[in-house]
Design an enzyme around this catalytic site. Structure first.
Site, PDB file in Angstrom:
ATOM      1  N   TYR A   1     -10.074  45.839  10.503  1.00  0.00           N
ATOM      2  CA  TYR A   1      -8.727  45.939  10.605  1.00  0.00           C
ATOM      3  C   TYR A   1      -8.155  44.818  11.764  1.00  0.00           C
ATOM      4  CZ  TYR A   1      -3.990  47.750  12.571  1.00  0.00           C
ATOM      5  OH  TYR A   1      -2.957  47.600  13.105  1.00  0.00           O
TER       6      TYR A   1
ATOM      7  N   GLU B   1       0.197  43.109  10.023  1.00  0.00           N
ATOM      8  CA  GLU B   1      -1.072  44.174  10.145  1.00  0.00           C
ATOM      9  C   GLU B   1      -1.953  43.713   8.969  1.00  0.00           C
ATOM     10  OE1 GLU B   1       0.310  48.232   9.552  1.00  0.00           O
ATOM     11  OE2 GLU B   1      -1.070  48.457  11.125  1.00  0.00           O
TER      12      GLU B   1
END
Lengths: 302, 386
Positions: free
Chosen positions: B108, B196
């Protein structure tokens, strides 16, 4: 007494030749004449390229300069009120900070966040205090009005007001005044993600101000500034505090008007903020109709 | 402002942020052609502005171009319901077709603004593919946060902390540094409010790729990026909200029955709150702003009334720059031209309030005037049950 501004404040208005800047400079000047015996007046205007321009109405005698440094040198201005359009507002703030102006209040709404990130960085280590942007400004009733709030709803007194919102600040002030509770100073800190001054610095000033008897803080969903302030106040504040958070019914992930008012994940909900504030000893009201009443009760006057 | 994944990936590519090869398609045949050009297995992904697309059936693996066509024909035109779309779902108009990646690890990587510190902050985790809020809450040690000094921008040492934090080593660490650096440049130069990538993947053949791209832009800075502003997909937005933004009004549709019109965002939220406290639900958030004109008030009223769920209206104005007489005249004009068949409660305070009340009174129209927010909420809830 009061915080940030008062009768000895000498205001310069950046963007005074613009429509909004001109209009509100006049309103601030009228407040000075009607409510502050001429104290806290507008003494200078700044618009690059328009130095020497003539103004009208209540501000007809106010000189206009090309730079903030010239305005400060020429008039002894010690606070700046910024009405410059969003694309140029960050630059205007930097100019005042670099000219050594100790108090800068920025009303402008819609400044790019990245610009404010740079401004905030530049303020680290600088002596200037920035209030806003995207705020109604600061008023010390009977002392000085630096902002766009309707002056007549305020009353001299002993409550310190800190709020993220514009009209909701007027609402709380009107409720306080209706309860017979005047204000030392009312500060609209602004609803943007990056603002010059957050709650804690102002709560500290109100705590240190002998004329301030109690403090009311009005917050909004989004971020964690209210929680941080409540935890700090628990350790450092001896005066009664009242709080309210707007946005108890706001849906997740949506921007509620103010760019800062957005709940992400579980963080920044009104319920979470109110819980922390209550735990830290702040008198929290769930009803925006009872902000003034809650203060009166906290002071044993209702 | 939000954009689609495919638009995010195209922007990433321009900034040297590695993404899988792929193309966008709005018809099954187009998806087949893209798959053929890519060769090998592909992933077909629904393009809507909401997360959780995989669980709702909006992401499919296809081994051949024919399968890609079939997957696209199933996805395009479907109403995709995810935890972020609400029960009504969202119509899918396009798919993104990209080469299937051989995944070794899912990671991530995100960049957000740390408001308190006033600094962009890189967030990295080896727990990729999971809900990052959950990772932050349950296993905070798995979330690396690195703040960037905006005066310095990103330096290799900062990017290295993130790359090594993601467990990258050898040549891959170098790739990671490049990836992080380019992503930060993108975030900063393009005035993003959020970037993101979940998941960011390490592939079996030793590459780092953005398998997803969630990008939000700062609306205040869109004037600097007309190319980005052009990516706005109005189909992804509530039509009433689009109409409102045309009139410089801030409107958000909610699911209650009390329509509200307020000046100022904070007061608007507080008004919603007091409606709830009084026992009803707000139908919307509507901020007419500080300096609304008579025309804006009229448009606001029209938008408010076009929501069929509205059964009563509460107008709450604290006049500052927006004077009460201007508001009152706007409402009177609007009620005369818009077909209104629900009760209207008005609370006004502040600048020129007497003039405003006079205009309402002499209009001959049926308004309920309230005194204070509590009274206004009680009156509008009482009106609902009439």
């Amino acid at each position: 007494m009061s915080i940030l501004i008062g009768k000895s404040t000498r205001v310069l208005v950046q963007g005074i030749t613009g429509k909004e800047g001109g209009y509100h400079a006049q309103q601030c000047m009228r407040y000075s004449q009607e409510f502050a015996g001429g104290g806290g007046a507008v003494v200078a205007g700044v618009t690059p390229g328009k130095g020497g321009a003539k103004l009208e109405g209540a501000i007809e005698k106010v000189p206009v300069f090309n730079t903030v440094a010239q305005a400060v040198a020429g008039t002894g201005a010690n606070a700046s009120l910024v009405f410059v359009p969003p694309a140029f507002a960050a630059d205007a703030i930097l100019e005042s900070v670099d000219a050594g102006v100790p108090i800068v209040v920025c009303i402008t709404e819609g400044i790019p966040v990245r610009d404010m990130v740079y401004v905030k960085r530049h303020l680290e280590g600088a002596s200037a205090v920035l209030i806003g942007p995207n705020c109604p400004g600061v008023i010390t009733p009977g002392g000085c009005k630096m902002g766009i709030m309707p002056g007549h709803i305020h009353k001299e007194g002993s409550i310190g007001v800190i709020s993220k919102s514009g009209t909701l600040t007027y609402e709380v002030v009107a409720q306080l005044t209706a309860q017979g509770l005047g204000q030392t100073t009312c500060v609209g800190i602004g609803g943007d993600p990056i603002i010059g001054t957050m709650y804690i610095d102002l709560i500290r000033r109100f705590q240190a101000d002998p004329a301030t008897e109690a403090i009311i803080m009005i917050g909004e969903i989004g971020g964690a500034a209210e929680q941080d302030a409540a935890r700090w106040a628990q350790k450092n504040v001896t005066k009664p505090m009242v709080g309210f958070i707007a946005g108890q019914t706001a849906p997740k992930g949506r921007r509620m008007g103010h760019a800062g008012a957005i709940i992400s994940g579980g963080e920044g909900t009104a319920a979470e903020k109110m819980r922390v504030m209550t735990e830290c000893g702040i008198h929290v009201t769930q009803s925006p109709a009872e902000m003034g009443l809650t203060m009166a009760r906290a002071l044993g006057r209702a | 402002m939000n954009i689609h994944e495919y638009q995010g990936k195209e922007l990433f590519r321009k900034y040297g942020v590695a993404v899988p090869r792929g193309g966008v398609a709005s018809a099954p045949e187009e998806a087949e052609r893209v798959a053929k050009e890519l060769g090998g297995a592909v992933v077909v992904k629904a393009q809507i502005h909401a997360g959780g697309r995989g669980k709702g059936g909006g992401v499919k693996l296809a081994k051949t171009p024919a399968e890609a066509r079939q997957a696209a024909s199933q996805i395009i035109g479907m109403t995709l319901v995810t935890h972020q779309t609400g029960p009504q779902g969202r119509l899918v108009k396009k798919v993104w077709v990209e080469e299937a990646s051989q995944i070794e690890r899912e990671l991530y990587l995100g960049i957000v603004l740390d408001r308190a510190a006033g600094r962009p902050t890189l967030m990295a985790s080896t727990a990729g593919g999971m809900d990052i809020e959950e990772v932050a809450a349950k296993t905070p040690e798995k979330l690396l946060k690195v703040a960037v000094d905006p005066a310095l921008g990103i330096w290799p040492s900062t990017a290295r902390r993130v790359a090594y934090g993601l467990g990258l080593s050898g040549e891959l660490a170098g790739e990671g540094v490049k990836f992080v650096t380019n992503l930060y440049r993108f975030y900063s130069e393009m005035d993003c409010s959020l970037v993101e990538i979940n998941p960011l993947v390490q592939t079996l053949d030793g590459r780092i790729l953005a398998l997803d791209a969630k990008v939000n832009f700062d609306d205040n800075a869109l004037y600097r990026h007309p190319d980005v502003a052009a990516l706005r997909d109005l189909d992804e937005e509530e039509p009433l909200e689009v109409e409102a933004s045309r009139h410089h009004l801030n409107y958000i549709k909610l699911d209650g029955s009390v329509g509200c019109m307020v000046n100022g965002a904070g007061l608007a939220m507080a008004t919603m709150d007091i409606i709830k406290l009084a026992g009803a639900s707000p139908a919307n958030f509507l901020d007419v702003g500080g300096g609304a004109s008579r025309e804006m008030v009229e448009s606001a009223f029209r938008i408010l009334m076009s929501d069929k769920a509205v059964r009563a209206v509460l107008i709450n104005i604290f006049g500052g720059i927006l004077r009460c007489d201007v508001l009152a005249q706007g409402v009177v004009d609007a009620v005369k031209t818009v077909n209104v068949n629900v009760p209207i409660v008005i609370r006004m305070e502040g600048t020129n309030v007497e003039k405003g009340r006079e205009i309402l009174k002499t209009s001959g129209l049926d308004f309920t005037v309230a005194d204070g927010m509590g009274d206004a909420a009680a009156k509008v809830v009482a009106a609902l049950s009439r």
